[in-house]
Design a protein around this motif. Structure first.
Motif, PDB file in Angstrom:
ATOM      1  N   UNK A   1     -17.566   2.241  10.862  1.00 32.33           N
ATOM      2  CA  UNK A   1     -18.913   2.413  10.301  1.00 32.33           C
ATOM      3  C   UNK A   1     -19.620   3.582  10.966  1.00 32.33           C
ATOM      4  N   UNK A   2     -20.901   3.784  10.615  1.00 32.82           N
ATOM      5  CA  UNK A   2     -21.622   4.958  11.091  1.00 32.82           C
ATOM      6  C   UNK A   2     -22.206   4.792  12.491  1.00 32.82           C
TER       7      UNK A   2
ATOM      8  N   UNK B   1     -15.362  -0.098  14.693  1.00 26.93           N
ATOM      9  CA  UNK B   1     -14.281  -0.442  13.781  1.00 26.93           C
ATOM     10  C   UNK B   1     -14.433  -1.892  13.335  1.00 26.93           C
ATOM     11  N   UNK B   2     -14.319  -2.104  12.041  1.00 28.66           N
ATOM     12  CA  UNK B   2     -14.333  -3.470  11.510  1.00 28.66           C
ATOM     13  C   UNK B   2     -13.054  -3.694  10.708  1.00 28.66           C
ATOM     14  N   UNK B   3     -12.621  -4.920  10.665  1.00 31.45           N
ATOM     15  CA  UNK B   3     -11.439  -5.286   9.888  1.00 31.45           C
ATOM     16  C   UNK B   3     -11.868  -6.284   8.819  1.00 31.45           C
TER      17      UNK B   3
ATOM     18  N   UNK C   1     -23.202  -5.687   4.898  1.00 31.29           N
ATOM     19  CA  UNK C   1     -23.523  -4.255   4.946  1.00 31.29           C
ATOM     20  C   UNK C   1     -24.998  -4.090   5.310  1.00 31.29           C
ATOM     21  N   UNK C   2     -25.279  -3.370   6.399  1.00 31.37           N
ATOM     22  CA  UNK C   2     -26.645  -3.181   6.874  1.00 31.37           C
ATOM     23  C   UNK C   2     -26.934  -1.733   7.224  1.00 31.37           C
TER      24      UNK C   2
ATOM     25  N   UNK D   1     -19.449 -13.009  14.433  1.00 29.51           N
ATOM     26  CA  UNK D   1     -18.680 -13.883  13.538  1.00 29.51           C
ATOM     27  C   UNK D   1     -18.157 -13.203  12.277  1.00 29.51           C
ATOM     28  N   UNK D   2     -18.735 -12.046  11.910  1.00 32.03           N
ATOM     29  CA  UNK D   2     -18.394 -11.435  10.624  1.00 32.03           C
ATOM     30  C   UNK D   2     -18.199  -9.933  10.770  1.00 32.03           C
ATOM     31  N   UNK D   3     -17.403  -9.335   9.858  1.00 30.19           N
ATOM     32  CA  UNK D   3     -17.337  -7.869   9.817  1.00 30.19           C
ATOM     33  C   UNK D   3     -18.651  -7.312   9.242  1.00 30.19           C
ATOM     34  N   UNK D   4     -19.363  -6.521  10.044  1.00 27.28           N
ATOM     35  CA  UNK D   4     -20.652  -5.950   9.645  1.00 27.28           C
ATOM     36  C   UNK D   4     -20.522  -4.426   9.664  1.00 27.28           C
ATOM     37  N   UNK D   5     -20.671  -3.814   8.512  1.00 29.20           N
ATOM     38  CA  UNK D   5     -20.588  -2.343   8.392  1.00 29.20           C
ATOM     39  C   UNK D   5     -22.012  -1.787   8.357  1.00 29.20           C
ATOM     40  N   UNK D   6     -22.318  -0.867   9.282  1.00 31.75           N
ATOM     41  CA  UNK D   6     -23.672  -0.345   9.433  1.00 31.75           C
ATOM     42  C   UNK D   6     -23.744   1.135   9.073  1.00 31.75           C
TER      43      UNK D   6
END
Length: 265
Positions: free
Chosen positions: A7-8, A12-14, A82-83, A99-104
């Motif tokens: 993410x920005x 890294x998220x999976x 997504x935030x 707990x969760x994949x969070x893409x920022x």
């Protein structure tokens, strides 16, 4: 299958790909996801994610952008959240990241916004749709910049976002970049969103003062108050979504900004 993305914030998220249960925590990015053709995949959004309104009505509201209902989000069991760094609260986002994949996203310019559209397109398996949106946005803003130069729009502007206290969009903001692309020079050089008194603003001698429709809903009644103190400036109400939403709303912003430019020359 599983895929990893960066993410920005350089994290890294999976995720399980393609994702089936998405929660979006930012209005402009929620609108983008629907515009990219997602529908059933979006299971939750904030109370400010009002576009498109028919989709808003059908979805679970998980609170406001800065005051999320964490337990409700957990109950929805998303496989992707997504935030945005500026619009969401860091502590709440960090709790969700456990707990969760969070893409920022982290956005300051039009180029950042286009990069975000591309990256979200890849994240949710909608790359061609994202590329087409970016094509429209690039062409439109290139035309806006050309028009601003041709018509010698070179005015100093102040962009108010809040009242009591008065707050303005300063440098290092997405709004500041959109103003600049339309030939407008921001009189506020402080970063982010500084507070200011109207008599201080008068000393900066802006040619234009824009009163945004959001986050504070400026109305006609506020125009006269400011004109009384800064009579030399042209004071106007503007649509805040067209200056601050950085997703697919940018396509609509092009036509809005064309019309706005016509009022300035």
């Amino acid at each position: 299958m599983q895929r990893s993305f960066t993410d920005q914030l350089n994290r890294e998220i999976v995720i399980h790909y393609p994702t089936k249960r998405i929660i979006s925590l930012v209005p402009s990015q929620t609108e983008l996801l629907f515009e990219l053709g997602l529908d059933q995949e979006i299971i939750g959004l904030t109370k400010f994610c009002i576009h498109p309104i028919e989709k808003f009505a059908e979805r679970t509201k998980v609170g406001g952008t800065k005051k999320l209902n964490i337990q409700l989000i957990k109950d929805l069991d998303p496989d992707l959240i997504i935030g945005n760094k500026e619009e969401n609260e860091q502590l709440q986002i960090e709790e969700l990241m456990e707990d969760y994949p969070v893409w920022m996203s982290d956005i300051y310019t039009l180029e950042d916004a286009k990069k975000t559209i591309s990256q979200i397109g890849e994240l949710v398996n909608r790359e061609p749709e994202a590329a087409y949106l970016n094509h429209l946005i690039t062409a439109g803003f290139n035309d806006l910049q050309t028009l601003a130069v041709q018509n010698r729009i070179n005015k100093k502007v102040a962009y108010l976002i809040w009242k009591k206290p008065y707050m303005l969009a300063g440098s290092n903001t997405f709004i500041d970049n959109i103003l600049a692309l339309n030939g407008l020079s921001n009189v506020i050089k402080k970063k982010r969103y500084p507070e200011i008194e109207l008599n201080e603003l008068a000393q900066l001698k802006p040619d234009l003062i824009f009163l945004s429709s959001e986050p504070y809903p400026f109305k006609e009644e506020h125009l006269e108050e400011i004109r009384a103190i800064i009579p030399e400036a042209k004071v106007m109400l503007v649509d805040g979504e067209m200056f601050s939403w950085y997703g697919s709303r940018l396509v609509k912003a092009v036509q809005y900004l064309f019309q706005l430019q016509k009022e300035l020359y």
